[in-house]
Scaffold this active site. Structure first.
Site, PDB file in Angstrom:
ATOM      1  CG  ASN A   1      57.226  60.443  60.936  1.00 38.43           C
ATOM      2  OD1 ASN A   1      56.099  60.090  61.290  1.00 38.43           O
ATOM      3  ND2 ASN A   1      58.143  60.844  61.791  1.00 38.43           N
TER       4      ASN A   1
ATOM      5  CE  LYS B   1      57.777  64.520  62.325  1.00 37.58           C
ATOM      6  NZ  LYS B   1      58.714  65.556  62.723  1.00 37.58           N
TER       7      LYS B   1
ATOM      8  CG  HIS C   1      60.868  60.525  65.064  1.00 36.03           C
ATOM      9  ND1 HIS C   1      60.796  61.732  65.725  1.00 36.03           N
ATOM     10  CD2 HIS C   1      60.954  60.824  63.749  1.00 36.03           C
ATOM     11  CE1 HIS C   1      60.841  62.710  64.832  1.00 36.03           C
ATOM     12  NE2 HIS C   1      60.933  62.188  63.632  1.00 36.03           N
TER      13      HIS C   1
ATOM     14  CD  GLU D   1      58.740  64.613  66.267  1.00 36.98           C
ATOM     15  OE1 GLU D   1      57.840  63.845  65.904  1.00 36.98           O
ATOM     16  OE2 GLU D   1      59.225  65.484  65.511  1.00 36.98           O
TER      17      GLU D   1
ATOM     18  CD  GLU E   1      64.062  62.057  61.148  1.00 35.07           C
ATOM     19  OE1 GLU E   1      63.448  62.328  60.109  1.00 35.07           O
ATOM     20  OE2 GLU E   1      63.502  61.885  62.237  1.00 35.07           O
TER      21      GLU E   1
ATOM     22  N   GLY F   1      61.467  70.119  61.412  1.00 34.08           N
ATOM     23  CA  GLY F   1      60.350  71.054  61.486  1.00 34.08           C
ATOM     24  C   GLY F   1      60.774  72.505  61.630  1.00 34.08           C
TER      25      GLY F   1
ATOM     26  CB  SER G   1      63.855  71.172  57.062  1.00 35.56           C
ATOM     27  OG  SER G   1      63.339  71.567  58.326  1.00 35.56           O
TER      28      SER G   1
HETATM   29  P1  13P Z   1      60.280  67.653  58.895  1.00 35.59           P
HETATM   30  O1  13P Z   1      60.469  67.112  57.503  1.00 35.59           O
HETATM   31  O2  13P Z   1      58.938  68.267  59.111  1.00 35.59           O
HETATM   32  O3  13P Z   1      61.424  68.522  59.310  1.00 35.59           O
HETATM   33  O4  13P Z   1      60.315  66.367  59.874  1.00 35.59           O
HETATM   34  C1  13P Z   1      61.362  65.486  59.794  1.00 35.59           C
HETATM   35  C2  13P Z   1      61.052  64.281  60.591  1.00 35.59           C
HETATM   36  O5  13P Z   1      61.052  64.325  61.804  1.00 35.59           O
HETATM   37  C3  13P Z   1      60.703  63.050  59.870  1.00 35.59           C
HETATM   38  O6  13P Z   1      60.687  61.951  60.721  1.00 35.59           O
END
Ligand code: 13P
Length: 248
Positions: A9, A11, A95, A97, A164, A170, A209
């Site tokens: 992903n 983003k 997601h 976000e 997640e 992140g 992560s």
């Molecule tokens: P990270 O792998 O950067 O922690 O992000 C995870 C994520 O949100 C994947 O959709």
């Protein structure tokens, strides 16, 4: 029995050129990867060119979001059939976000998932708790609510669930394999209460992560069937290592 899924992903990252360079490097590295589904989700503007590069390869194109209407006066939105038109096979729905910054609620996400399935896409449906919810002992209650409302009435043959934990996204703070497995097992038990025996076939991906040095431990857990990866999916060599997790 559940084929693992390793999904990138990206983003809000990567131009057309950056994506093409990434795929030129990635595709030869993963072309012989067996018994794993490989998925890359770039931004909308890159989908068409990425889809062309992926044609005839074992890398599948995925969108990061979608709208639930097929057409009409919905400025700025993209319909499920339009994603298929440019080569998408899948879409990420829900997601954290999107939930956090764009106020998407479970009912909206359920409509997005249903419309995507109807159009012929596979769905990666995300759920996850905040740090506050985990610390208050509310993780399971929160996840069951998200799943009950978000997956209501869906044909689960074409839905993968992604767990997640928001506090692990992140941040470099991955859930330990034991902690992730415990929550994945809870999610599967909740899916059983919703969908019966079918729940055994539903892939549950972990995200937060995930990196080449922790992927193997996570993937060895009984109820972890894949990874949804942000940061560590942005470089082709790192993503190829994740795809080839068995040799890490
Ligand atoms: P990270 O792998 O950067 O922690 O992000 C995870 C994520 O949100 C994947 O959709």
């Amino acid at each position: 029995m559940r084929t693992p899924v390793i999904a990138a992903n990206w983003k809000l990252q990567k131009t057309v050129k950056e994506t093409e360079d990434f795929l030129d490097a990635l595709i030869p590295e993963v072309k012989d990867a067996a018994d794993v589904e490989i998925v890359v989700a770039p931004v909308f503007t890159v989908l068409m060119s990425a889809g062309r590069k992926m044609e005839g390869t074992n890398v599948e194109l995925c969108a990061q979001d979608v709208y639930f209407e097929e057409s009409g006066a919905f400025t700025g939105e993209v319909a499920p059939s339009m994603l298929i038109d440019v080569g998408c096979k899948r879409v990420i729905v829900g997601h954290s976000e999107r939930r956090q910054y764009f106020n998407e609620d479970d009912e909206t996400l359920n409509r997005k998932a249903a419309a995507s399935l109807k159009a012929g896409l596979r769905v990666i449906f995300c759920c996850g708790e905040s740090l506050g919810q985990r610390e208050a002992g509310k993780t399971n209650e929160h996840l069951s609510g998200q799943l009950t409302r978000g997956l209501k009435g869906l044909d689960m043959d074409r839905v993968d669930v992604a767990y997640e934990p928001i506090w692990a996204i992140g941040t470099g703070k991955t859930a330990t394999p034991g902690m992730a497995q415990e929550t994945h097992a809870f999610i599967r038990s909740h899916l059983k209460s919703m969908f019966g025996g079918k729940a055994d076939a539903i892939r549950i991906l972990y995200g937060g992560s995930v990196k080449p040095d922790n992927v193997k431990g996570l993937m060895e857990c009984a109820d972890i069937d894949g990874a949804l990866v942000g940061g560590a999916s942005l470089k082709p060599d790192s993503f190829a290592k994740l795809v080839n997790f068995r040799s890490q």
